[in-house]
Design a protein around this motif. Structure first.
Motif, short mmCIF file in Angstrom:
data_model
loop_
_atom_site.label_atom_id
_atom_site.label_comp_id
_atom_site.label_asym_id
_atom_site.label_seq_id
_atom_site.Cartn_x
_atom_site.Cartn_y
_atom_site.Cartn_z
N THR A 60 0.83 -1.21 -0.14
CA THR A 60 -0.13 0.01 -0.05
C THR A 60 0.92 1.23 0.07
N ALA A 61 0.63 2.22 -1.17
CA ALA A 61 1.48 3.21 -1.02
C ALA A 61 0.66 4.39 -0.54
N ALA A 62 1.44 5.41 0.06
CA ALA A 62 0.85 6.61 0.55
C ALA A 62 0.18 7.29 -0.31
N ALA A 63 -1.02 7.78 -0.18
CA ALA A 63 -1.97 8.39 -1.25
C ALA A 63 -1.45 9.90 -1.55
N PRO A 64 -0.87 10.33 -2.90
CA PRO A 64 -0.46 11.42 -3.11
C PRO A 64 -1.30 12.79 -2.78
N VAL A 65 -0.56 13.86 -2.22
CA VAL A 65 -1.08 15.09 -1.89
C VAL A 65 -1.75 15.73 -3.11
N ALA A 66 -3.02 16.15 -3.26
CA ALA A 66 -3.42 16.94 -4.50
C ALA A 66 -2.96 18.19 -4.64
N MET A 67 -2.54 18.58 -5.59
CA MET A 67 -1.96 20.05 -6.03
C MET A 67 -2.82 20.38 -6.85
N LYS A 68 -3.02 21.86 -6.71
CA LYS A 68 -3.83 22.71 -7.86
C LYS A 68 -3.09 23.75 -8.32
N CYS A 69 -3.74 24.17 -9.27
CA CYS A 69 -3.48 25.57 -9.90
C CYS A 69 -4.61 26.69 -9.66
N VAL A 70 -4.25 27.76 -8.97
CA VAL A 70 -5.36 28.52 -8.72
C VAL A 70 -5.11 29.94 -9.22
N GLU A 71 -6.13 30.80 -9.42
CA GLU A 71 -5.76 32.13 -9.90
C GLU A 71 -6.39 32.85 -9.37
N TRP A 72 -6.11 34.39 -8.97
CA TRP A 72 -6.51 35.07 -8.11
C TRP A 72 -6.53 36.68 -9.06
N GLY A 73 -7.94 37.19 -9.30
CA GLY A 73 -8.02 38.49 -10.14
C GLY A 73 -9.52 38.74 -10.00
N SER A 74 -9.73 39.61 -11.18
CA SER A 74 -8.66 39.98 -12.00
C SER A 74 -8.27 41.21 -11.67
N PHE A 75 -7.16 41.97 -12.11
CA PHE A 75 -6.67 43.10 -11.86
C PHE A 75 -6.45 44.25 -12.99
N ALA A 76 -6.77 45.36 -12.77
CA ALA A 76 -6.08 46.25 -13.89
C ALA A 76 -4.74 46.58 -13.73
N PRO A 77 -4.15 46.70 -14.68
CA PRO A 77 -2.58 46.88 -14.58
C PRO A 77 -2.06 47.80 -13.41
N SER A 78 -2.72 48.96 -12.91
CA SER A 78 -2.57 49.88 -12.02
C SER A 78 -2.75 49.04 -10.79
N ASP A 79 -3.59 48.05 -10.61
CA ASP A 79 -3.99 47.42 -9.35
C ASP A 79 -2.75 46.26 -9.01
N LEU A 80 -2.09 45.85 -10.22
CA LEU A 80 -1.26 44.62 -10.01
C LEU A 80 -0.25 44.68 -9.06
N PRO A 81 0.64 45.84 -8.73
CA PRO A 81 1.52 45.81 -7.64
C PRO A 81 0.94 45.60 -6.25
N ARG A 82 -0.33 46.22 -6.01
CA ARG A 82 -0.78 46.00 -4.82
C ARG A 82 -0.96 44.53 -4.48
N ALA A 83 -1.47 43.88 -5.54
CA ALA A 83 -1.87 42.40 -5.41
C ALA A 83 -0.45 41.79 -5.16
N GLN A 84 0.64 42.16 -5.88
CA GLN A 84 1.50 41.29 -5.85
C GLN A 84 2.34 41.27 -4.44
#
Length: 218
Positions: A60-84
Protein backbone atom coordinates in the motif's frame (compact mmCIF):
# COMPACT_ATOMS: atom_id res chain seq x y z
CA UNK A 1 9.67 -51.51 56.96
CA UNK A 2 12.58 -52.42 54.74
CA UNK A 3 10.19 -53.71 52.12
CA UNK A 4 8.25 -50.42 52.19
CA UNK A 5 11.48 -48.44 51.74
CA UNK A 6 12.48 -50.50 48.70
CA UNK A 7 9.03 -50.05 47.21
CA UNK A 8 9.30 -46.26 47.58
CA UNK A 9 12.76 -46.19 45.98
CA UNK A 10 11.56 -48.32 43.10
CA UNK A 11 8.50 -46.10 42.58
CA UNK A 12 10.68 -42.94 42.43
CA UNK A 13 13.00 -44.60 39.95
CA UNK A 14 10.09 -45.61 37.70
CA UNK A 15 8.66 -42.04 37.83
CA UNK A 16 12.06 -40.54 36.92
CA UNK A 17 12.41 -42.82 33.88
CA UNK A 18 8.84 -42.09 32.76
CA UNK A 19 9.23 -38.30 33.18
CA UNK A 20 12.62 -38.20 31.50
CA UNK A 21 12.09 -40.49 28.53
CA UNK A 22 8.42 -41.32 28.11
CA UNK A 23 6.18 -38.38 29.08
CA UNK A 24 5.37 -35.79 26.22
CA UNK A 25 6.75 -32.23 26.68
CA UNK A 26 4.43 -29.59 28.15
CA UNK A 27 2.89 -27.08 25.70
CA UNK A 28 4.49 -24.14 27.45
CA UNK A 29 7.90 -25.72 27.76
CA UNK A 30 10.49 -25.04 25.08
CA UNK A 31 13.48 -27.40 25.16
CA UNK A 32 15.43 -25.45 22.52
CA UNK A 33 17.46 -22.47 23.83
CA UNK A 34 16.25 -19.04 22.69
CA UNK A 35 19.50 -18.16 20.98
CA UNK A 36 19.30 -21.25 18.74
CA UNK A 37 15.72 -20.36 17.77
CA UNK A 38 16.42 -16.75 16.65
CA UNK A 39 19.50 -17.51 14.53
CA UNK A 40 20.28 -13.81 13.85
CA UNK A 41 22.55 -14.63 10.91
CA UNK A 42 19.44 -15.75 8.99
CA UNK A 43 17.44 -12.53 9.59
CA UNK A 44 16.88 -10.36 6.49
CA UNK A 45 15.40 -6.85 6.01
CA UNK A 46 13.09 -6.77 2.97
CA UNK A 47 11.61 -3.87 0.99
CA UNK A 48 7.84 -3.29 0.65
CA UNK A 49 7.95 -4.56 -2.94
CA UNK A 50 9.53 -7.86 -1.79
CA UNK A 51 6.89 -8.13 0.96
CA UNK A 52 4.18 -7.85 -1.70
CA UNK A 53 5.80 -10.73 -3.60
CA UNK A 54 5.98 -12.93 -0.53
CA UNK A 55 2.43 -12.24 0.68
CA UNK A 56 0.82 -12.09 -2.78
CA UNK A 57 -0.70 -8.67 -1.97
CA UNK A 58 0.48 -5.32 -3.40
CA UNK A 59 2.18 -2.95 -1.00
CA UNK A 60 0.00 0.00 0.00
CA UNK A 61 1.53 3.31 -1.12
CA UNK A 62 0.78 6.62 0.59
CA UNK A 63 -1.91 8.57 -1.21
CA UNK A 64 -0.37 11.53 -3.12
CA UNK A 65 -1.29 15.04 -1.95
CA UNK A 66 -3.52 16.74 -4.50
CA UNK A 67 -1.87 19.87 -5.92
CA UNK A 68 -3.85 22.52 -7.77
CA UNK A 69 -3.43 25.55 -9.93
CA UNK A 70 -5.42 28.54 -8.70
CA UNK A 71 -5.66 32.09 -10.00
CA UNK A 72 -6.60 35.33 -8.27
CA UNK A 73 -8.02 38.35 -10.04
CA UNK A 74 -8.75 40.02 -12.11
CA UNK A 75 -6.67 43.18 -11.80
CA UNK A 76 -6.22 46.29 -13.84
CA UNK A 77 -2.54 46.91 -14.62
CA UNK A 78 -2.50 49.77 -12.12
CA UNK A 79 -3.77 47.46 -9.34
CA UNK A 80 -1.26 44.70 -10.00
CA UNK A 81 1.55 45.96 -7.70
CA UNK A 82 -0.83 46.00 -4.73
CA UNK A 83 -1.85 42.40 -5.38
CA UNK A 84 1.77 41.26 -5.80
CA UNK A 85 2.71 42.93 -2.51
CA UNK A 86 -0.13 41.07 -0.76
CA UNK A 87 1.36 37.75 -1.96
CA UNK A 88 4.97 38.50 -0.98
CA UNK A 89 4.74 36.89 2.52
CA UNK A 90 3.92 33.55 0.85
CA UNK A 91 7.31 33.48 -0.95
CA UNK A 92 5.81 31.78 -4.02
CA UNK A 93 8.86 32.26 -6.24
CA UNK A 94 8.61 30.56 -9.67
CA UNK A 95 5.19 29.13 -8.83
CA UNK A 96 3.67 32.59 -9.37
CA UNK A 97 2.80 33.62 -12.93
CA UNK A 98 0.54 36.09 -14.78
CA UNK A 99 -2.25 35.50 -17.26
CA UNK A 100 -3.20 38.55 -19.30
CA UNK A 101 -6.59 38.87 -20.92
CA UNK A 102 -9.17 41.40 -22.04
CA UNK A 103 -12.52 41.43 -20.31
CA UNK A 104 -15.78 43.07 -21.22
CA UNK A 105 -16.62 45.73 -18.66
CA UNK A 106 -20.26 46.79 -18.45
CA UNK A 107 -19.92 49.35 -15.64
CA UNK A 108 -17.59 52.17 -14.77
CA UNK A 109 -17.04 54.74 -12.06
CA UNK A 110 -16.42 58.21 -13.45
CA UNK A 111 -16.65 61.97 -13.02
CA UNK A 112 -18.82 63.59 -15.65
CA UNK A 113 -17.12 65.22 -18.69
CA UNK A 114 -15.51 68.58 -17.92
CA UNK A 115 -15.76 71.67 -20.14
CA UNK A 116 -12.24 71.35 -21.52
CA UNK A 117 -8.82 69.83 -20.93
CA UNK A 118 -7.72 72.37 -18.27
CA UNK A 119 -10.90 71.67 -16.29
CA UNK A 120 -10.28 67.93 -16.53
CA UNK A 121 -6.68 68.38 -15.37
CA UNK A 122 -7.91 70.43 -12.41
CA UNK A 123 -10.29 67.65 -11.44
CA UNK A 124 -7.42 65.15 -11.70
CA UNK A 125 -5.32 67.34 -9.35
CA UNK A 126 -8.18 67.33 -6.83
CA UNK A 127 -8.24 63.54 -6.95
CA UNK A 128 -4.51 63.31 -6.40
CA UNK A 129 -4.83 65.60 -3.39
CA UNK A 130 -7.27 63.06 -1.93
CA UNK A 131 -4.72 60.24 -2.48
CA UNK A 132 -6.65 58.81 -5.44
CA UNK A 133 -4.09 57.50 -7.95
CA UNK A 134 -6.10 55.13 -10.16
CA UNK A 135 -7.79 57.35 -12.77
CA UNK A 136 -7.42 58.56 -16.34
CA UNK A 137 -8.86 61.35 -18.44
CA UNK A 138 -10.94 60.32 -21.45
CA UNK A 139 -9.52 62.16 -24.49
CA UNK A 140 -11.24 60.39 -27.40
CA UNK A 141 -13.76 62.43 -29.38
CA UNK A 142 -17.35 61.86 -28.35
CA UNK A 143 -19.80 62.71 -25.60
CA UNK A 144 -17.48 61.35 -22.88
CA UNK A 145 -14.46 63.45 -23.80
CA UNK A 146 -12.84 65.07 -20.75
CA UNK A 147 -14.62 62.72 -18.36
CA UNK A 148 -12.42 61.26 -15.62
CA UNK A 149 -12.59 57.46 -15.37
CA UNK A 150 -12.04 55.93 -11.95
CA UNK A 151 -12.30 52.30 -13.00
CA UNK A 152 -14.25 49.87 -15.18
CA UNK A 153 -15.92 46.73 -13.81
CA UNK A 154 -17.74 43.62 -14.97
CA UNK A 155 -20.54 43.97 -12.42
CA UNK A 156 -22.50 46.86 -10.96
CA UNK A 157 -21.77 45.50 -7.50
CA UNK A 158 -18.02 45.90 -8.00
CA UNK A 159 -18.51 49.40 -9.39
CA UNK A 160 -20.62 50.39 -6.39
CA UNK A 161 -17.95 49.04 -4.04
CA UNK A 162 -15.36 51.22 -5.80
CA UNK A 163 -17.66 54.23 -5.51
CA UNK A 164 -18.13 53.64 -1.79
CA UNK A 165 -14.35 53.50 -1.29
CA UNK A 166 -13.97 56.80 -3.17
CA UNK A 167 -16.65 58.36 -0.98
CA UNK A 168 -14.62 57.35 2.07
CA UNK A 169 -11.63 59.16 0.55
CA UNK A 170 -13.65 62.36 0.12
CA UNK A 171 -14.59 62.13 -3.58
CA UNK A 172 -18.10 63.57 -3.99
CA UNK A 173 -18.55 64.05 -7.74
CA UNK A 174 -18.02 60.43 -8.89
CA UNK A 175 -20.88 58.24 -10.08
CA UNK A 176 -21.57 54.76 -11.49
CA UNK A 177 -22.74 54.27 -15.07
CA UNK A 178 -23.12 51.57 -17.70
CA UNK A 179 -20.39 51.34 -20.32
CA UNK A 180 -19.62 48.44 -22.64
CA UNK A 181 -15.90 48.33 -23.32
CA UNK A 182 -12.98 45.91 -23.38
CA UNK A 183 -10.33 46.44 -20.74
CA UNK A 184 -6.97 44.71 -20.14
CA UNK A 185 -6.97 42.52 -17.04
CA UNK A 186 -4.39 40.36 -15.29
CA UNK A 187 -4.85 37.15 -13.30
CA UNK A 188 -2.17 35.99 -10.86
CA UNK A 189 -1.75 32.22 -11.15
CA UNK A 190 -0.15 30.00 -8.49
CA UNK A 191 0.98 26.46 -9.35
CA UNK A 192 1.37 23.51 -6.98
CA UNK A 193 -1.16 24.67 -4.40
CA UNK A 194 -2.07 22.35 -1.53
CA UNK A 195 -5.01 22.78 0.85
CA UNK A 196 -3.05 24.86 3.37
CA UNK A 197 -1.74 27.30 0.76
CA UNK A 198 -5.18 27.59 -0.85
CA UNK A 199 -6.59 28.61 2.52
CA UNK A 200 -4.01 31.38 2.90
CA UNK A 201 -4.66 32.60 -0.64
CA UNK A 202 -8.40 32.70 0.06
CA UNK A 203 -7.77 34.83 3.15
CA UNK A 204 -5.75 37.32 1.08
CA UNK A 205 -8.34 37.39 -1.73
CA UNK A 206 -11.07 38.32 0.75
CA UNK A 207 -9.18 41.49 1.64
CA UNK A 208 -9.44 42.89 -1.92
CA UNK A 209 -12.96 43.89 -2.93
CA UNK A 210 -14.17 42.73 -6.35
CA UNK A 211 -11.64 39.88 -6.78
CA UNK A 212 -12.05 36.12 -6.73
CA UNK A 213 -9.94 33.01 -6.25
CA UNK A 214 -10.66 30.10 -8.57
CA UNK A 215 -9.06 26.96 -9.99
CA UNK A 216 -7.22 27.12 -13.30
CA UNK A 217 -5.73 24.65 -15.76
CA UNK A 218 -2.32 23.38 -14.51
Amino acid sequence: MRTLFLVLVLANLVFFVWARYVAPPEAAADPVPLGRQIEPEKLKVIAPAELATLTGRPATAAAPVAMKCVEWGSFAPSDLPRAQNALEPLALGPRLAQRRTEEAAAWWVFIAPQANRPAALKKAAELKALAVEDYFIVQEDGPLRWAVSLGVYRTEESAQARLAALRDQGVRSAQVGARETGVPKIWLQVKGVDAALQGRLADIARTVEGTELRECAP
